[in-house]
Design an enzyme around this catalytic site. Structure first.
Site, PDB file in Angstrom:
ATOM      1  CB  SER A 286       0.198   6.424  -6.135  1.00  0.00           C
ATOM      2  OG  SER A 286       0.066   7.547  -5.306  1.00  0.00           O
TER       3      SER A 286
ATOM      4  CE1 TYR B 180      -4.920   4.353  -4.084  1.00  0.00           C
ATOM      5  CE2 TYR B 180      -3.652   5.960  -2.837  1.00  0.00           C
ATOM      6  CZ  TYR B 180      -4.038   5.428  -4.046  1.00  0.00           C
ATOM      7  OH  TYR B 180      -3.541   5.953  -5.206  1.00  0.00           O
TER       8      TYR B 180
END
Length: 289
Positions: free
Chosen positions: A140, A153
């Site tokens: 990501s 996260y």
């Protein structure tokens, strides 16, 4: 005997994360390209549309060893080995570093990091035996920097980046290639509509105002059909699937595939800004406590 082309994709119907949309789009794209695809998720009923397309679906929870072993065994029985592993299973844990219970942090790492690590270990013997294979790691833009509210996260994505770089060098002697996918924010994913949607596991109101701003800020990524503002720089699940196919089929895949303008600008911007100016940018652009 030709090397296996069978593709095993994790987390196709994971809840609360981009993995659901990108995993489903990837499974469909690769299936329609003629590859034998095994789409996995925690709930088989959530994969029925893919089964109706002719895709093999398997129940796999990446925090459950038995289900992972069974999936790899099934693909190996059908095709000799797993030819391609797409480590896609993930979800986003919302919460501040000081207030998020550690059992929630451990669950986040079990899914986003330890699960993909174990699945990688399970497919490697077959790939080594056939001296061929592809492992695609779904990272990501937040594997490259961090913001308030999703630090744990983001830590899992930073960890994924690190082990991917180690793995790529370790398995190169067997002809196994490792590619990292780094999408910019994906439209429609990880987008809360209320603070209640965030799943915060805390009674503290220290950050109540921050979480309201957090939800409002993410609204720019909620509108899929006609995005506005920041949403226009996001990418769609179909684009991510297209890049995954490229990483799988390219004779010499890139180490990293950066998808979208934000993630492509990130690295040079940060290098030019330096740490203090970069942090000033983050505090101005992202919601802050």
């Amino acid at each position: 005997m030709s090397p296996s082309r069978a593709v095993l994709i994790t987390g196709v119907n994971s809840s609360g994360g981009a993995s659901s949309g990108t995993g489903r789009a990837t499974a469909l794209r690769l299936h329609r390209a003629g590859m034998p695809v095994y789409a996995t998720g925690r709930r088989l009923e959530g994969l029925q549309d893919l089964a109706d397309e002719g895709i093999t679906t398997l129940q796999v929870d990446v925090t459950d060893e038995e289900s992972m072993v069974a999936a790899v065994k099934r693909v190996t029985e059908d095709h000799g080995s797993v030819g391609v592993l797409v480590n896609n299973a993930a979800y986003s844990l919302n919460g501040t570093i000081g207030e998020t219970p550690l059992d929630q942090v451990r669950r986040q790492f079990e899914t986003n990091f330890f699960g993909l690590s174990r699945m990688t270990q399970l497919v490697l013997p077959g790939m080594r035996e056939q001296r061929s294979g592809r492992i695609v790691m779904m990272s990501s833009i937040f594997g490259l920097f961090a913001t308030p509210g999703r630090g744990y996260y983001q830590a899992t994505k930073h960890a994924l980046e690190a082990i991917s770089d180690s793995l790529r060098l370790e398995v190169a002697p067997w002809g196994i290639k490792v590619a990292i996918i780094e999408p910019s924010p994906i439209l429609g994913s990880f987008v809360p509509t209320t603070v209640g949607d965030l799943g915060l596991d805390t009674d503290s109101d220290l950050y109540a105002d921050f979480w309201e701003r957090f939800v409002t800020w993410h609204g720019a990524y909620r509108e899929v059909d006609h995005p506005k503002g920041r949403g226009r720089t996001s990418v769609r699940s179909g684009k991510v699937a297209e890049v995954v196919e490229r990483a799988i089929t390219a004779p010499n895949p890139r180490i990293r595939y950066r998808i979208g303008i934000p993630v492509r600008l990130l690295r040079p911007q940060r290098a030019i800004f330096g740490d203090r100016a970069w942090e000033a940018f983050v505090t101005r652009f992202f919601p802050q406590p």
